[in-house]
Each structure stands twice: as C-alpha cells, then as structure tokens.
Design an enzyme around this catalytic site. Structure first.
Site, PDB file in Angstrom:
ATOM      1  N   TYR A 134      93.683  42.302 122.576  1.00 27.23           N
ATOM      2  CA  TYR A 134      93.677  43.975 122.536  1.00 27.23           C
ATOM      3  C   TYR A 134      93.464  43.930 124.081  1.00 27.23           C
ATOM      4  CZ  TYR A 134      93.877  44.280 117.741  1.00 27.23           C
ATOM      5  OH  TYR A 134      94.423  44.137 116.524  1.00 27.23           O
ATOM      6  N   ARG A 159      89.414  47.077 117.984  1.00 29.85           N
ATOM      7  CA  ARG A 159      89.244  45.838 116.826  1.00 29.85           C
ATOM      8  C   ARG A 159      87.941  45.276 117.482  1.00 29.85           C
ATOM      9  NH1 ARG A 159      92.468  45.052 112.586  1.00 29.85           N
ATOM     10  NH2 ARG A 159      90.399  44.228 111.901  1.00 29.85           N
ATOM     11  N   ARG A 177      98.023  39.919 115.756  1.00 28.66           N
ATOM     12  CA  ARG A 177      98.134  41.346 116.232  1.00 28.66           C
ATOM     13  C   ARG A 177      97.803  41.365 117.810  1.00 28.66           C
ATOM     14  NH1 ARG A 177      96.898  45.594 113.321  1.00 28.66           N
ATOM     15  NH2 ARG A 177      97.588  46.564 114.955  1.00 28.66           N
ATOM     16  N   ARG A 184     101.339  48.746 119.436  1.00 31.37           N
ATOM     17  CA  ARG A 184     100.733  47.800 118.735  1.00 31.37           C
ATOM     18  C   ARG A 184     101.777  46.789 118.491  1.00 31.37           C
ATOM     19  NH1 ARG A 184      97.880  52.460 117.379  1.00 31.37           N
ATOM     20  NH2 ARG A 184      95.818  52.115 117.246  1.00 31.37           N
ATOM     21  N   GLU A 196     103.799  55.002 115.243  1.00 28.31           N
ATOM     22  CA  GLU A 196     102.493  55.073 114.598  1.00 28.31           C
ATOM     23  C   GLU A 196     102.096  56.192 113.886  1.00 28.31           C
ATOM     24  OE1 GLU A 196      99.013  52.631 113.707  1.00 28.31           O
ATOM     25  OE2 GLU A 196     100.572  51.956 115.076  1.00 28.31           O
ATOM     26  N   CYS A 214     111.108  48.472 116.036  1.00 24.58           N
ATOM     27  CA  CYS A 214     109.977  49.551 116.701  1.00 24.58           C
ATOM     28  C   CYS A 214     109.766  50.627 115.541  1.00 24.58           C
ATOM     29  CB  CYS A 214     110.503  50.016 117.812  1.00 24.58           C
ATOM     30  SG  CYS A 214     110.720  49.010 119.244  1.00 24.58           S
ATOM     31  N   ARG A 270     112.798  41.493 124.431  1.00 22.19           N
ATOM     32  CA  ARG A 270     114.091  40.866 124.712  1.00 22.19           C
ATOM     33  C   ARG A 270     114.190  40.358 126.062  1.00 22.19           C
ATOM     34  NH1 ARG A 270     115.421  40.592 119.834  1.00 22.19           N
ATOM     35  NH2 ARG A 270     115.926  42.259 118.687  1.00 22.19           N
TER      36      ARG A 270
END
Length: 129
Positions: free
Chosen positions: A107, A115, A7, A89, A77, A74, A63
């Site tokens: 992050y 997180r 992540r 994210r 959220e 994509c 890309r």
C-alpha cells in the site's frame, strides 16, 4: 506450487497519464519485489480505479513491464461516500511457494492508510504523512 492472491493499492496526487503510469509501475514492481515474483508467476491481475481517475488504464503500466501474456482487466471501484480519492487497487493471482501468511501486500502513498489491519503489509506513505 500454490496459487495465492496478493493485494496492492496506491494513491495518485493528480489524474495525469504520467502519474498513473509511474504510480502503478511502482506498485506492481513493489508487489513483485516484496514477494520474490517474476512476471511468469502471475496468473491474472484485476485493477480497479476510483471514478476520478480517467487519464490512463492502470493495466497499461503493467503491459509496459512485460505483462503482455498475463490476463489483465480494469474496473471501477465502488463510489462510497467519504472513500479515498484517486486510488488504484490491484489483486493479483500468482503462483508461489510462499504460504498465505507470508504474502506481503503493498500500500503506497495515501493508500498506506487503507489496510493497517493486515500483518504483512509494505506501507509507504507520502512524505509528510
């Protein structure tokens, strides 16, 4: 070789194409460096963006990093009241010899606060945070 998920998240200061490309490039590159990954190790990547980000697709930055043959998507959220604004994210599926416990999630900027519960996180807050 195992398939693992890694992540990442970053927060933009402003919704501009340049900042979207810079921050997503930084996030993807940091995920790669922190986990010893090359583009060839990626199976797929899901990017999400909060609804206040409309200047560019996050996947476009990947890309430009050479992810032309990696499936990317994509999505929006969820809009939860009080959630952090201007956040991108990512969840990448990768092939790696790293055990799940050694995957480092990344992050960056304001998203470093998202997180703090994870044990292997590379968190980079903005200056002054």
């Amino acid at each position: 070789m195992a398939v693992r998920a890694v992540r990442g998240a970053t927060q933009l200061e402003v919704d501009t194409r340049e900042q979207m490309l810079d921050r997503v490039t930084e996030m993807v590159t940091d995920v790669m460096t922190s986990n010893g990954l090359d583009v060839e190790d990626f199976i797929s990547v899901i990017f999400t963006a909060t609804s206040d980000l409309v200047a560019e697709f996050p996947a476009y930055a990947a890309r430009q990093l050479g992810f032309g043959e990696v499936p990317l998507i994509c999505a929006r959220e969820l809009e939860i009241e009080g959630s952090m604004p201007r956040v991108v994210r990512m969840m990448a599926h990768v092939e790696t010899d790293l055990p799940r416990s050694e995957i480092t999630h990344v992050y960056l900027h304001g998203a470093a606060a998202l997180r703090s519960d994870l044990t292997r996180v590379r968190a980079v807050p903005d200056a002054g945070e």
